[in-house]
Write a protein that holds these residues in place. Structure first.
Motif, PDB file in Angstrom:
ATOM      1  N   GLY A  33     -19.089  -5.655  30.702  1.00  0.00           N
ATOM      2  CA  GLY A  33     -20.331  -6.422  30.014  1.00  0.00           C
ATOM      3  C   GLY A  33     -20.458  -6.294  28.766  1.00  0.00           C
ATOM      4  O   GLY A  33     -19.432  -5.651  27.791  1.00  0.00           O
ATOM      5  N   CYS A  68     -24.963  -6.044  29.747  1.00  0.00           N
ATOM      6  CA  CYS A  68     -25.388  -7.464  30.166  1.00  0.00           C
ATOM      7  C   CYS A  68     -24.220  -8.359  30.392  1.00  0.00           C
ATOM      8  O   CYS A  68     -23.145  -8.505  29.777  1.00  0.00           O
ATOM      9  N   VAL A  69     -24.317  -9.083  31.619  1.00  0.00           N
ATOM     10  CA  VAL A  69     -23.670 -10.272  31.901  1.00  0.00           C
ATOM     11  C   VAL A  69     -24.514 -11.546  32.051  1.00  0.00           C
ATOM     12  O   VAL A  69     -25.306 -11.381  33.055  1.00  0.00           O
ATOM     13  N   VAL A 111     -26.076  -5.099  33.946  1.00  0.00           N
ATOM     14  CA  VAL A 111     -24.822  -4.636  34.743  1.00  0.00           C
ATOM     15  C   VAL A 111     -24.811  -3.255  34.452  1.00  0.00           C
ATOM     16  O   VAL A 111     -23.965  -2.595  35.467  1.00  0.00           O
TER      17      VAL A 111
END
Length: 323
Positions: free
Chosen positions: A127, A222-223, A228
């Motif tokens: 991520g 983050c994704v 995440v």
């Protein structure tokens, strides 16, 4: 293998030798591989990268297609906190929250101490660090913090945790004490505004609870529009949730070598996301602007201010004086 410092400008090779006791890169590589095999029965290739932060070090390794991260500390005064953080992170992971849960050792431990070193193994989460220019990511970061707070509030405190986590002083006392210390970066108008605000804030906040302690972009992966991974629970402490929410809002955009403030819009997006899960009480809502102002002022550095913390603090102060 690359060896680097996370924050400091010291020579990483010298730090590795003087602080961690490794004569060279080959020595740390051998130790990492043998340690993971001994405690986790996982054979890994030589570390791809070693990063040093104070008395902590991290090594990224591979075992087949699996990417792992060994994190260890040589600061004995932090060993109990590290053990508690690992247990809490494992517990949160079992609840399905997006944390970097530790991999248990052969004996079932999530944090192991051996030969003066406290260590834990994690799986690498793919991520990117939270982008505060992405409104969706900012809101979901607020949502995730609220969910973490809800889970942590339900976690019972036992005697071992009480040894690590002390109850903080009342908020009014903390802020008044900071003002009384006469920081060189505190302008007189801000001193007056803080004093007036402290006279009006309520005292009936919800009880303190365990909080993450360092919730900001450097520790949020983050994704797309999803969080995440929430990393590094090592600064966990007892506090009011509104304190962590406000502190995180002010520091949300900070990374490893880029400590810049965020806009009022970003702080509001973060707050809005949080409140979709957990609506703040009236008392907490009254404390929110006070805490945002305090943290904004406290983060202004003496001397050079290349990222604009002073300007951002004045903007927050102007919001109060305009009311």
């Amino acid at each position: 293998m690359t060896i680097e410092m996370l924050w400091a400008q010291d020579d990483p090779t010298e730090v590795l030798r003087d602080r961690f006791g490794f004569a060279n890169a080959e020595a740390v590589s051998t130790w990492v591989s043998s340690t993971i095999e001994r405690h986790w029965d996982i054979r890994v290739a030589s570390p791809e990268r070693v990063v040093i932060s104070d008395s902590n070090a991290l090594a990224w390794v591979r075992s087949g297609d699996q990417r792992l991260l060994l994190k260890w500390s040589v600061a004995p005064d932090r060993f109990k906190r590290l053990a508690l953080a690992a247990k809490l992170t494992a517990w949160l992971g079992a609840l399905g929250l997006p944390v970097s849960a530790p991999v248990p050792t052969l004996s079932g431990e999530v944090q192991v101490t051996s030969d003066g070193v406290s260590m834990g193994l994690q799986r690498v989460i793919d991520g990117d660090h939270l982008n505060v220019e992405d409104a969706d990511q900012v809101r979901v970061a607020g949502v995730t913090l609220a969910r973490l707070h809800d889970a942590l509030r339900a976690h019972p405190l036992d005697n071992s945790q009480s040894e690590v986590l002390s109850v903080p002083a009342p908020l009014t006392k903390q802020i008044a004490g900071w003002v009384a210390s006469d920081p060189s970066t505190l302008p007189p108008p801000a001193r007056d505004v803080l004093g007036q605000l402290l006279e009006r804030v309520p005292s009936d906040l919800p009880p303190v609870q365990i909080v993450q302690g360092d919730y900001r972009a450097a520790n949020i992966l983050c994704v797309g529009g999803a969080v995440v991974g929430v990393l590094d629970f090592e600064e966990l402490r007892l506090d009011h949730r509104i304190v962590e929410l406000a502190r995180s809002a002010v520091m949300l955009g900070t990374l490893f070598r880029d400590w810049g403030p965020v806009s009022a819009t970003v702080r509001q997006q973060f707050l809005d996301g949080y409140q979709t899960v957990h609506t703040l009480t009236d008392a907490e809502l009254q404390w929110w602007p006070v805490l945002v102002l305090w943290y904004s002022l406290a983060l202004v550095p003496p001397g050079d201010d290349p990222t604009g913390w002073g300007r951002a603090a004045i903007e927050v102060l102007d919001e109060h004086t305009a009311r």
